[in-house]
Design a protein around this motif. Structure first.
Motif, PDB file in Angstrom:
ATOM      1  N   CYS A  77       0.806  -1.221   0.000  1.00 38.47           N
ATOM      2  CA  CYS A  77       0.000   0.000   0.000  1.00 38.47           C
ATOM      3  C   CYS A  77       0.837   1.268   0.000  1.00 38.47           C
ATOM      4  O   CYS A  77       0.334   2.345  -0.317  1.00 38.47           O
ATOM      5  N   LYS A 129       0.826   6.038  -4.637  1.00 33.56           N
ATOM      6  CA  LYS A 129       1.682   5.230  -3.772  1.00 33.56           C
ATOM      7  C   LYS A 129       3.109   5.754  -3.910  1.00 33.56           C
ATOM      8  O   LYS A 129       3.629   6.417  -3.035  1.00 33.56           O
ATOM      9  N   GLY A 159      -6.084   6.253   0.721  1.00 37.16           N
ATOM     10  CA  GLY A 159      -6.865   5.534   1.715  1.00 37.16           C
ATOM     11  C   GLY A 159      -8.198   6.231   1.806  1.00 37.16           C
ATOM     12  O   GLY A 159      -8.326   7.403   1.461  1.00 37.16           O
ATOM     13  N   THR A 176       0.138  -5.628   6.423  1.00 37.84           N
ATOM     14  CA  THR A 176      -0.927  -6.296   5.675  1.00 37.84           C
ATOM     15  C   THR A 176      -1.022  -7.745   6.157  1.00 37.84           C
ATOM     16  O   THR A 176      -0.002  -8.423   6.308  1.00 37.84           O
TER      17      THR A 176
END
Ligand SMILES: *Cc1c(COP(=O)(O)O)cnc(C)c1O
Length: 484
Positions: A70, A263, A270, A403
């Motif tokens: 992410c 990114k 987000g 994650t």
């Protein structure tokens, strides 16, 4: 915590609207004339309300945020200042070209730099996100085969170490997805690829570095196998922050790719955006690109539409202000800075990985790129402590969980991406937290099952939250419809 509707009292307010200076129009709308249920709060209260809300979530401004795949990195505030300049915000997309030359220059300058970084020949800024870019790139692949009358190419090959959006985008674009497994080393199994590639192959999508954090060592062989079969090679470059300034997908044989400005090129994301997923392609595909392209001539910039465009994928020029932020970021870093960012991303990930591998087994112990994946199967077996428990425990240290349970090919996975913008001090603190959690797992697993104890929300029912989210608020005095 109270909702904004539950605060304040009748008569309190924080704005005083000017008198209406246009004629009032009376529309016959049902419910018109009923008082609106707006919160009645003073400026003080509204400010406290949102400050309290912000205190309940974890963002990059609160602490370390190593969410793999992410890239939750620090995004320089100067980008926001640039994107807030009135010359960029007070414009309309239908303004005549000669009044927005500066904005067109921004689009073109960002494009030229990104072309240099990726090794592509042309690019569109229209797609609004990475997955949207994938979809766009696949439309280019389809348009290319169609333009040659090659109708039998209906399949897209996707290795199992690809990002989940790859097969989804291929299906969306009308292709059949052919999955191929990775080898023991986490890279594409070349034999399986040779078997899968053939006359019906439209292309292959490669996430690189792949979702286990590795740069595929056979990358040149992969693109040439696909090309020999007559297919095109797509590079998922959402996470370019291990690669930019060092290696270029265009030089590795890729024909089309996307990058995620939100990114790698520093736009906070987000919660749904805004993002930007520019798609770059080789010269032979540029006539299919969507949207208008700024072209420079003697007289200045003009917009031109590619000759055989696949059509628009978004209104106008995409999320323009995200492009402004990316350009600001690139100008601030400069050529060397871009390369250093990649080096630091790789260094930070490998530093953490090496400092943890004695107690947390790595799914693939090779040198990683910007992220690495731990496999907590043993911990689960020996101590009944899962990847979820470790992730939850990290919250009590002020660290956002990595994650979890992704990629699917690794069991009890935790995927960590420290990012290039974290200091060694922060990494050392996080390493200490991981090690303390490990000790705790051996001595007092029960405590980890209870974690986090300090977070505002501790262990929500995630399935319920995803499947049956409560998105409506009922005023206590409202009459409920029993059917709802
Ligand atoms: C994040 C990501 C995507 C999808 O990007 P979105 O902007 O979330 O649509 C695709 N591929 C990879 C490798 C990613 O990390």
């Amino acid at each position: 915590m109270k909702l904004i509707f539950e605060r304040g009292m009748e008569g309190q307010r924080c704005t005083i609207l000017p008198d209406c200076d246009v004629p009032e129009i009376c529309l016959d709308v049902p419910g018109r004339g009923l008082p609106l249920r707006l919160p009645h709060v003073s400026e003080n209260e509204i400010s406290r309300h949102y400050t309290e809300l912000a205190g309940q979530v974890h963002g990059v401004n609160n602490g370390f945020y190593p969410l793999g795949s992410c890239t939750m990195k620090y995004n320089p505030k100067v980008n926001e200042e640039a994107a807030a300049l009135p010359g960029f915000t007070d414009i309309h997309p239908l303004q005549p070209e000669d009044t927005v030359q500066g904005c067109m220059k921004v689009l073109d300058a960002a494009k030229q730099m990104l072309l240099e970084i990726t090794g592509m020949d042309d690019m569109t800024m229209q797609p609004a996100a990475g997955a949207h870019g994938e979809f766009t790139g696949l439309l280019l692949i389809k348009a290319y085969h169609d333009s040659r009358g090659d109708k039998k190419r209906t399949k897209i090959i996707v290795p199992d170490s690809a990002h989940g959006t790859n097969p989804a985008s291929a299906a969306m674009a009308g292709f059949e997805v052919v999955n191929i497994p990775s080898g023991e080393d986490g890279c594409v199994d070349l034999e399986k690829l040779r078997e899968a590639a053939g006359e019906d192959t439209a292309g292959l999508m490669l996430t690189n570095p792949n979702t286990v954090g590795l740069f595929d060592k056979n990358i040149l062989a992969i693109t040439s196998i696909v090309h020999e079969a007559g297919g095109l090679a797509y590079y998922d470059g959402a996470n370019l922050n291990a690669v930019m300034g060092i290696a270029r997908p265009g030089d590795m044989g890729f024909d089309v790719m996307h990058i995620n400005l939100h990114k790698t090129f520093s736009t906070p994301h987000g919660g749904g955006g805004p993002g930007s997923g520019p798609v770059g392609c080789k010269a032979f595909l540029k006539e299919f690109l969507p949207g208008l392209q700024p072209a420079k001539s003697e007289a200045g910039y003009t917009f031109t539409a590619p000759r055989r465009s696949v059509g628009r994928v978004k209104m106008f020029y995409g999320n323009f202000l995200v492009v402004v932020k990316a350009l600001t970021y690139l100008l601030v870093l400069g050529r060397e800075g871009v390369r250093d960012a990649s080096r630091n991303a790789v260094l930070n990930a490998n530093y953490m990985m090496r400092k943890l591998q004695d107690i947390y087994p790595m799914a693939y112990p090779e040198t990683c790129m910007h992220e690495f994946v731990m496999c907590l199967e043993n911990m689960k077996h020996d101590a009944d402590v899962t990847a979820m428990d470790v992730a939850k425990a990290l919250l009590d240290y002020g660290i956002h969980p990595p994650t979890m349970y992704f990629p699917l090919i690794v069991h009890e996975a935790l995927m960590v991406e420290p990012t290039e913008t974290e200091s060694r001090e922060t990494l050392d603190e996080a390493i200490r937290a991981f090690r303390e959690i490990y000790d705790c797992a051996k001595k007092d697993a029960l405590r980890l099952h209870e974690a986090p104890v300090h977070a505002y929300i501790r262990r929500p029912d995630e399935v319920q939250a995803a499947r049956k989210p409560v998105l409506r608020y009922f005023f206590p005095d409202a009459v409920r419809n029993p059917a709802q």
